[in-house]
Write a protein that holds these residues in place. Structure first.
Motif, PDB file in Angstrom:
ATOM      1  N   VAL A  92       0.852  -1.190   0.000  1.00  0.00           N
ATOM      2  CA  VAL A  92       0.000   0.000   0.000  1.00  0.00           C
ATOM      3  C   VAL A  92       0.888   1.240   0.000  1.00  0.00           C
ATOM      4  CG1 VAL A  92      -1.917  -1.144   1.169  1.00  0.00           C
ATOM      5  CG2 VAL A  92      -0.132  -0.017   2.533  1.00  0.00           C
ATOM      6  N   PRO A  93       0.349   2.367  -0.467  1.00  0.00           N
ATOM      7  CA  PRO A  93       1.154   3.596  -0.503  1.00  0.00           C
ATOM      8  C   PRO A  93       1.374   4.184   0.884  1.00  0.00           C
ATOM      9  CG  PRO A  93      -1.088   4.054  -1.194  1.00  0.00           C
ATOM     10  CD  PRO A  93      -0.990   2.567  -1.047  1.00  0.00           C
ATOM     11  N   SER A  94       2.426   4.952   1.011  1.00  0.00           N
ATOM     12  CA  SER A  94       2.687   5.625   2.279  1.00  0.00           C
ATOM     13  C   SER A  94       1.552   6.585   2.596  1.00  0.00           C
ATOM     14  CB  SER A  94       3.998   6.393   2.195  1.00  0.00           C
ATOM     15  OG  SER A  94       4.412   6.847   3.469  1.00  0.00           O
ATOM     16  N   GLY A  95       1.139   6.588   3.865  1.00  0.00           N
ATOM     17  CA  GLY A  95       0.021   7.400   4.298  1.00  0.00           C
ATOM     18  C   GLY A  95      -1.295   6.668   4.333  1.00  0.00           C
ATOM     19  N   TYR A  96      -1.282   5.417   3.903  1.00  0.00           N
ATOM     20  CA  TYR A  96      -2.483   4.582   3.885  1.00  0.00           C
ATOM     21  C   TYR A  96      -3.010   4.372   5.309  1.00  0.00           C
ATOM     22  CZ  TYR A  96      -5.259   0.528   2.200  1.00  0.00           C
ATOM     23  OH  TYR A  96      -6.257  -0.352   1.862  1.00  0.00           O
ATOM     24  N   THR A  97      -4.325   4.323   5.446  1.00  0.00           N
ATOM     25  CA  THR A  97      -4.943   4.100   6.748  1.00  0.00           C
ATOM     26  C   THR A  97      -5.765   2.826   6.725  1.00  0.00           C
ATOM     27  OG1 THR A  97      -5.128   6.483   7.122  1.00  0.00           O
ATOM     28  CG2 THR A  97      -6.458   5.067   8.532  1.00  0.00           C
ATOM     29  N   VAL A  98      -5.597   1.998   7.738  1.00  0.00           N
ATOM     30  CA  VAL A  98      -6.409   0.804   7.930  1.00  0.00           C
ATOM     31  C   VAL A  98      -7.348   1.060   9.097  1.00  0.00           C
ATOM     32  CG1 VAL A  98      -6.404  -1.661   8.478  1.00  0.00           C
ATOM     33  CG2 VAL A  98      -4.535  -0.689   7.128  1.00  0.00           C
ATOM     34  N   TYR A  99      -8.655   0.884   8.871  1.00  0.00           N
ATOM     35  CA  TYR A  99      -9.652   1.058   9.921  1.00  0.00           C
ATOM     36  C   TYR A  99     -10.139  -0.303  10.391  1.00  0.00           C
ATOM     37  CZ  TYR A  99      -9.876   5.875   8.237  1.00  0.00           C
ATOM     38  OH  TYR A  99      -9.563   7.162   7.878  1.00  0.00           O
ATOM     39  N   VAL A 100     -10.160  -0.495  11.694  1.00  0.00           N
ATOM     40  CA  VAL A 100     -10.588  -1.765  12.274  1.00  0.00           C
ATOM     41  C   VAL A 100     -11.801  -1.518  13.158  1.00  0.00           C
ATOM     42  CG1 VAL A 100      -9.886  -3.809  13.565  1.00  0.00           C
ATOM     43  CG2 VAL A 100      -8.178  -2.519  12.259  1.00  0.00           C
ATOM     44  N   GLY A 101     -12.963  -2.017  12.729  1.00  0.00           N
ATOM     45  CA  GLY A 101     -14.187  -1.843  13.490  1.00  0.00           C
ATOM     46  C   GLY A 101     -14.719  -0.427  13.421  1.00  0.00           C
ATOM     47  N   GLY A 102     -15.862  -0.201  14.107  1.00  0.00           N
ATOM     48  CA  GLY A 102     -16.417   1.137  14.223  1.00  0.00           C
ATOM     49  C   GLY A 102     -16.980   1.688  12.935  1.00  0.00           C
ATOM     50  N   ALA A 103     -17.885   0.923  12.316  1.00  0.00           N
ATOM     51  CA  ALA A 103     -18.450   1.356  11.045  1.00  0.00           C
ATOM     52  C   ALA A 103     -19.124   2.715  11.150  1.00  0.00           C
ATOM     53  CB  ALA A 103     -19.456   0.312  10.550  1.00  0.00           C
ATOM     54  N   ASP A 104     -19.663   3.055  12.329  1.00  0.00           N
ATOM     55  CA  ASP A 104     -20.334   4.346  12.476  1.00  0.00           C
ATOM     56  C   ASP A 104     -19.356   5.517  12.357  1.00  0.00           C
ATOM     57  OD1 ASP A 104     -19.327   3.207  14.877  1.00  0.00           O
ATOM     58  OD2 ASP A 104     -20.423   4.655  16.089  1.00  0.00           O
ATOM     59  N   TYR A 105     -18.091   5.299  12.712  1.00  0.00           N
ATOM     60  CA  TYR A 105     -17.090   6.338  12.540  1.00  0.00           C
ATOM     61  C   TYR A 105     -16.828   6.610  11.059  1.00  0.00           C
ATOM     62  CZ  TYR A 105     -15.422   6.568  17.412  1.00  0.00           C
ATOM     63  OH  TYR A 105     -15.307   6.778  18.770  1.00  0.00           O
ATOM     64  N   LEU A 106     -16.995   5.588  10.237  1.00  0.00           N
ATOM     65  CA  LEU A 106     -16.567   5.670   8.851  1.00  0.00           C
ATOM     66  C   LEU A 106     -17.620   6.241   7.923  1.00  0.00           C
ATOM     67  CD1 LEU A 106     -14.799   2.190   8.639  1.00  0.00           C
ATOM     68  CD2 LEU A 106     -13.890   4.370   9.451  1.00  0.00           C
ATOM     69  N   ALA A 107     -18.817   6.490   8.429  1.00  0.00           N
ATOM     70  CA  ALA A 107     -19.873   7.062   7.601  1.00  0.00           C
ATOM     71  C   ALA A 107     -19.406   8.396   7.030  1.00  0.00           C
ATOM     72  CB  ALA A 107     -21.141   7.248   8.418  1.00  0.00           C
ATOM     73  N   SER A 120     -14.658  -2.458   2.419  1.00  0.00           N
ATOM     74  CA  SER A 120     -14.636  -3.520   3.412  1.00  0.00           C
ATOM     75  C   SER A 120     -13.476  -4.466   3.148  1.00  0.00           C
ATOM     76  CB  SER A 120     -15.956  -4.285   3.360  1.00  0.00           C
ATOM     77  OG  SER A 120     -16.143  -5.005   4.538  1.00  0.00           O
ATOM     78  N   ALA A 121     -12.866  -4.991   4.216  1.00  0.00           N
ATOM     79  CA  ALA A 121     -11.754  -5.924   4.081  1.00  0.00           C
ATOM     80  C   ALA A 121     -11.952  -7.084   5.034  1.00  0.00           C
ATOM     81  CB  ALA A 121     -10.425  -5.220   4.381  1.00  0.00           C
ATOM     82  N   ALA A 122     -11.156  -8.126   4.859  1.00  0.00           N
ATOM     83  CA  ALA A 122     -11.285  -9.317   5.696  1.00  0.00           C
ATOM     84  C   ALA A 122     -10.981  -8.982   7.142  1.00  0.00           C
ATOM     85  CB  ALA A 122     -10.330 -10.387   5.191  1.00  0.00           C
ATOM     86  N   GLY A 123     -11.563  -9.773   8.043  1.00  0.00           N
ATOM     87  CA  GLY A 123     -11.266  -9.620   9.462  1.00  0.00           C
ATOM     88  C   GLY A 123     -11.968  -8.454  10.107  1.00  0.00           C
ATOM     89  N   GLY A 124     -12.984  -7.923   9.425  1.00  0.00           N
ATOM     90  CA  GLY A 124     -13.751  -6.840  10.028  1.00  0.00           C
ATOM     91  C   GLY A 124     -13.073  -5.492   9.929  1.00  0.00           C
ATOM     92  N   ALA A 125     -12.017  -5.407   9.115  1.00  0.00           N
ATOM     93  CA  ALA A 125     -11.318  -4.139   8.978  1.00  0.00           C
ATOM     94  C   ALA A 125     -11.853  -3.379   7.791  1.00  0.00           C
ATOM     95  CB  ALA A 125      -9.819  -4.386   8.807  1.00  0.00           C
ATOM     96  N   ASP A 126     -11.646  -2.083   7.811  1.00  0.00           N
ATOM     97  CA  ASP A 126     -11.930  -1.248   6.663  1.00  0.00           C
ATOM     98  C   ASP A 126     -10.626  -0.547   6.303  1.00  0.00           C
ATOM     99  OD1 ASP A 126     -14.721  -0.980   8.393  1.00  0.00           O
ATOM    100  OD2 ASP A 126     -14.975  -1.321   6.261  1.00  0.00           O
ATOM    101  N   ARG A 127     -10.393  -0.385   5.005  1.00  0.00           N
ATOM    102  CA  ARG A 127      -9.138   0.215   4.565  1.00  0.00           C
ATOM    103  C   ARG A 127      -9.436   1.454   3.741  1.00  0.00           C
ATOM    104  NH1 ARG A 127      -5.352  -3.804   5.452  1.00  0.00           N
ATOM    105  NH2 ARG A 127      -6.245  -5.853   5.721  1.00  0.00           N
TER     106      ARG A 127
END
Length: 261
Positions: free
Chosen positions: A230-245, A252-259
């Motif tokens: 992934v490029p530098s500065g990339y963020t991986v989000y794990v859980g908390g779908a309400d934060y990501l609205a 969506s990614a495997a393991g319940g993460a969002d990227r």
């Protein structure tokens, strides 16, 4: 990028997410330096578990807010391994009652940047830095959180911003930065401390967000971020779908993460 054969430093590696990250990295073939501040016995236990499983790890002590101790730790890594391929910036704090005012900022911003600068001479091209944070900190400017966590959230966001400002300088050395941000993590010390100040906080968050990520689930995403293309500065989000609205570019990614790029 394969984890096998890489040299990794995990700060705050004697318990919780840091300890599990160290175990998982070692299981994939990395040599892991497990940083701790005070709890030598706890760090030795993690190292022993890794060795018992056939991996390689070394406990290294340093208070990250003390430049002399950080320099000594980096020198120890240089003497033992000669280089560092991966730095996982997991250590954080600010809820401790025995710390002076301003400690959260010194640890969560200043110490993170200082450690990166100290480690740069050991990081070769293709080196990676992973900054571990929380949604409360990452989304600090756009979403209100717990009052008691405010100094931590603000200082960790400041740390993330300071590291992101260094992306061009890191890129010039072919070193990348990836951020891993998580919802409240089951079984870590932070929810426990929040619960003391705000009884019912954990259950309320479960009701709001559904199942919370576990230490194992979050650590697995940190390890994945350590080697992902992934490029530098990339963020991986794990859980908390309400934060990501409303966050653009999230998938969506495997393991319940969002990227998100």
């Amino acid at each position: 990028m394969s984890i096998a054969g890489r040299i990794a430093l995990v700060t705050g590696g004697s318990r919780g997410i840091g300890a599990e990250t160290a175990r998982l990295l070692a299981a994939e073939g990395a040599t892991v330096f497990v940083n701790y501040r005070e709890k030598r016995r706890r760090a030795d236990r993690v190292v022993g578990e890794i060795a018992h499983a056939g991996g390689t790890a070394v406990a290294v002590r340093a208070d990250l807010t003390d430049p002399a101790e950080v320099a000594a730790m980096i020198e120890q890594i240089r003497d033992r391994a000669g280089r560092l391929d991966l730095v996982v910036l997991n250590a954080s704090g600010g809820l401790e009652r025995d710390r002076a005012a301003g400690y959260a900022l010194r640890l969560n911003r200043d110490a993170q940047v200082s450690l990166v600068e100290a480690a740069l001479p050991l990081l070769p091209p293709s080196g990676r830095i992973v900054f571990v944070t929380s949604h409360e900190a990452h989304f600090h400017e756009s979403r209100l959180g717990y009052d008691v966590y405010e100094p931590v959230a603000a200082s960790k966001r400041a740390g993330e911003d300071a590291l992101r400002e260094r992306i061009p300088a890191l890129a010039a050395r072919e070193i990348s930065l990836v951020v891993v941000s998580g919802d409240m993590i089951e079984g870590t010390i932070t929810p426990t401390l929040l619960e003391r100040a705000n009884p019912g906080a954990i259950e309320a968050r479960r009701a709001e967000a559904g199942a919370l990520p576990t230490i194992a689930e979050f650590a697995s995403e940190v390890v994945a971020a350590a080697s992902a293309a992934v490029p530098s500065g990339y963020t991986v989000y794990v859980g908390g779908a309400d934060y990501l609205a409303g966050v653009t570019g999230v998938s969506s990614a495997a393991g319940g993460a969002d990227r998100q790029r």
